[in-house]
Design a protein around this motif. Structure first.
Motif, PDB file in Angstrom:
ATOM      1  N   ASN A 170       0.828  -1.206   0.000  1.00  0.00           N
ATOM      2  CA  ASN A 170       0.000   0.000   0.000  1.00  0.00           C
ATOM      3  C   ASN A 170       0.868   1.264   0.000  1.00  0.00           C
ATOM      4  N   PHE A 171       1.975   1.182   0.735  1.00  0.00           N
ATOM      5  CA  PHE A 171       2.901   2.316   0.769  1.00  0.00           C
ATOM      6  C   PHE A 171       3.481   2.586  -0.619  1.00  0.00           C
ATOM      7  N   LEU A 172       3.860   1.523  -1.332  1.00  0.00           N
ATOM      8  CA  LEU A 172       4.414   1.683  -2.672  1.00  0.00           C
ATOM      9  C   LEU A 172       3.349   2.218  -3.641  1.00  0.00           C
ATOM     10  N   ASP A 173       2.132   1.713  -3.541  1.00  0.00           N
ATOM     11  CA  ASP A 173       1.029   2.206  -4.388  1.00  0.00           C
ATOM     12  C   ASP A 173       0.808   3.699  -4.170  1.00  0.00           C
ATOM     13  N   LYS A 174       0.767   4.096  -2.901  1.00  0.00           N
ATOM     14  CA  LYS A 174       0.554   5.503  -2.570  1.00  0.00           C
ATOM     15  C   LYS A 174       1.706   6.364  -3.093  1.00  0.00           C
ATOM     16  N   VAL A 225      10.620   2.878  -7.183  1.00  0.00           N
ATOM     17  CA  VAL A 225       9.434   2.406  -6.464  1.00  0.00           C
ATOM     18  C   VAL A 225       8.636   1.447  -7.343  1.00  0.00           C
ATOM     19  N   LEU A 226       8.543   1.752  -8.628  1.00  0.00           N
ATOM     20  CA  LEU A 226       7.823   0.884  -9.572  1.00  0.00           C
ATOM     21  C   LEU A 226       8.463  -0.502  -9.632  1.00  0.00           C
ATOM     22  N   VAL A 227       9.798  -0.527  -9.715  1.00  0.00           N
ATOM     23  CA  VAL A 227      10.514  -1.811  -9.770  1.00  0.00           C
ATOM     24  C   VAL A 227      10.250  -2.621  -8.518  1.00  0.00           C
ATOM     25  N   GLU A 228      10.259  -1.965  -7.363  1.00  0.00           N
ATOM     26  CA  GLU A 228      10.004  -2.653  -6.093  1.00  0.00           C
ATOM     27  C   GLU A 228       8.581  -3.208  -6.055  1.00  0.00           C
ATOM     28  N   PHE A 242       3.796   1.937 -17.249  1.00  0.00           N
ATOM     29  CA  PHE A 242       4.557   3.076 -16.705  1.00  0.00           C
ATOM     30  C   PHE A 242       5.504   3.649 -17.755  1.00  0.00           C
ATOM     31  N   LEU A 243       6.183   2.761 -18.502  1.00  0.00           N
ATOM     32  CA  LEU A 243       7.190   3.207 -19.466  1.00  0.00           C
ATOM     33  C   LEU A 243       6.586   3.951 -20.645  1.00  0.00           C
ATOM     34  N   LYS A 277      16.129   2.197 -16.354  1.00  0.00           N
ATOM     35  CA  LYS A 277      15.997   1.270 -15.227  1.00  0.00           C
ATOM     36  C   LYS A 277      14.716   0.448 -15.359  1.00  0.00           C
ATOM     37  N   GLY A 278      13.646   1.098 -15.798  1.00  0.00           N
ATOM     38  CA  GLY A 278      12.395   0.376 -16.011  1.00  0.00           C
ATOM     39  C   GLY A 278      12.507  -0.599 -17.161  1.00  0.00           C
ATOM     40  N   LEU A 279      13.209  -0.189 -18.220  1.00  0.00           N
ATOM     41  CA  LEU A 279      13.412  -1.071 -19.371  1.00  0.00           C
ATOM     42  C   LEU A 279      14.208  -2.300 -18.974  1.00  0.00           C
ATOM     43  N   GLN A 280      15.214  -2.130 -18.155  1.00  0.00           N
ATOM     44  CA  GLN A 280      16.011  -3.266 -17.703  1.00  0.00           C
ATOM     45  C   GLN A 280      15.153  -4.260 -16.917  1.00  0.00           C
ATOM     46  N   ARG A 281      14.272  -3.748 -16.075  1.00  0.00           N
ATOM     47  CA  ARG A 281      13.375  -4.626 -15.313  1.00  0.00           C
ATOM     48  C   ARG A 281      12.414  -5.349 -16.246  1.00  0.00           C
ATOM     49  N   LEU A 282      11.920  -4.668 -17.270  1.00  0.00           N
ATOM     50  CA  LEU A 282      10.998  -5.285 -18.234  1.00  0.00           C
ATOM     51  C   LEU A 282      11.691  -6.389 -19.025  1.00  0.00           C
ATOM     52  N   ILE A 283      12.933  -6.153 -19.424  1.00  0.00           N
ATOM     53  CA  ILE A 283      13.705  -7.165 -20.148  1.00  0.00           C
ATOM     54  C   ILE A 283      13.893  -8.406 -19.272  1.00  0.00           C
TER      55      ILE A 283
END
Length: 389
Positions: A271-275, A285-288, A309-310, A317-323
């Motif tokens: 919930n904290f991350l969503d907020k 925060v998105l990656v977490e 998000f992207l 950093k987001g692209l790396q997580r998606l890959i």
């Protein structure tokens, strides 16, 4: 005569000319002419015999201190200091101060210049004494406060730095709350290293009372509570960053995750991350959050979260997580290409700075609360955009 010596001789010629001019004026007023003339000739001989050091001293001695030559002495001292000849500047200013006929105004000006000389060679105890003396002089008070503040920061005397900054704020009306809060954070860090947790928390509280937007104070307070296993208090401290400056939230994420883990409040953490994302948090925060979605649901749901998000906020950093989420499910023929792409993105991220100073543009991979380049406090911020958060 070598090149550098030639430059030195040429630089001394104006001083010789000035000394000769003043000597002429004095000789017309009394019987000093013969003595002054002989000293003047002696100085010229030093100059011609490639002894510029002795020439400088001789010409300076010719400049008798009076109302006509005080400014000349001060200008020469300033010139020597800027050229790195601080020993000469010190000797000249000390000689000036020693003259009994010097007015109070000129003496204080010479004292201030002598303080700058001492600063230039790191003799901070002597310069501090002079600048403290000049606090009683309205003309030099504010300049002396600025110099004292710089000295206490250089010597890491944070308690006195806070006191001087408070005086400076009161005297010139320029806001000093940010640096003062940092000084108390520095004190808190020192007390924490010494094992005095009570004093550390007291200094953090003082920092927050002075600057309620101090992210550093919240981080430090949270870290102390986490160290003391006061997990709920730690979470409360870290959560304050959402309102102070959400861009710094990635600095606290590992500690926030640890605190929630110890409280066994997985739902609270999600919930904290969503907020945080709703309030504009960055890709860290998105990656977490994607890791929690991946655990609770599957890789596809996590990939959809990252992909959405992207589209609006491109991020390496987001692209790396998606890959990483796609590699496991890719066909064998596509995996080498995805792995290559992942390696390239990782190298790009590793090469890029994470922080930049908003005052001077200094870039760094590590966080600094005071910019190493321009010395401004609270000016180094996380970089946003495709290469940052």
């Amino acid at each position: 005569m070598n090149q550098w010596l030639l430059y030195g001789v040429l630089a001394l010629l104006p001083l010789a000319a000035l000394s000769g001019f003043l000597m002429g004026r004095k000789s017309r007023k009394g019987k000093q002419g013969n003595s002054l003339s002989s000293n003047y000739i002696k100085g010229l001989n030093y100059l011609l015999n490639e002894q510029p050091d002795k020439a400088v001293d001789t010409f300076i001695d010719l400049l008798k201190v009076d109302t006509d030559t005080v400014e000349t002495h001060l200008a020469l001292g300033n010139l020597f200091r800027k050229r790195g000849e601080v020993d000469r500047a010190i000797r000249l200013h000390q000689n000036l101060i020693a003259r009994p006929q010097l007015s109070s105004k000129d003496r204080n000006t010479a004292l201030f210049q002598l303080g700058l000389d001492y600063n230039a060679v790191g003799m901070y105890d002597r310069s501090e004494k002079l600048f403290n003396e000049l606090l009683a002089d309205p003309v030099h008070k504010n300049e002396s406060l600025v110099q004292l503040l710089n000295i206490h920061q250089l010597t890491r005397d944070w308690d006195d730095a806070a006191k001087i900054a408070e005086q400076l704020q009161s005297s010139i009306g320029v806001e000093q709350t940010k640096p003062i809060a940092h000084f108390y954070c520095e004190l808190a860090s020192q007390k924490r290293q010494e094992g005095d947790i009570k004093a550390a928390l007291a200094n953090v509280k003082k920092a927050l009372s002075i600057n309620s937007d101090s992210v550093r104070a919240s981080l430090l307070q949270g870290d102390i509570h986490l160290q003391q296993k006061n997990y709920k208090q730690a979470i409360k401290s870290y959560q304050r960053i959402l309102q102070q400056d959400i861009a710094f939230l990635p600095e606290a994420l590992p500690s926030i995750s640890e605190a929630y883990h110890h409280t066994k409040d997985r739902t609270g953490y999600k919930n904290f991350l969503d907020k945080s994302l709703e309030l504009g948090a960055g890709v860290s925060v998105l990656v977490e959050l994607s890791k929690i979605i991946q655990h609770d649901k599957d890789d596809r749901a996590a990939a959809e979260l990252i992909g959405g998000f992207l589209q609006d906020r491109p991020s390496l950093k987001g692209l790396q997580r998606l890959i990483a989420l796609h590699i496991e499910h890719a066909q064998d023929s596509a995996k080498p290409s995805l792995q290559l792409l992942d390696d390239i993105v990782e190298k790009l991220i590793a090469r890029k700075p994470r922080y930049a100073c908003h005052n001077c543009g200094f870039e760094t991979k590590a966080i600094y609360w005071q910019c190493p380049s321009c010395k401004e406090w609270s000016s180094v911020k996380p970089i946003k955009g495709i290469e940052g958060e």
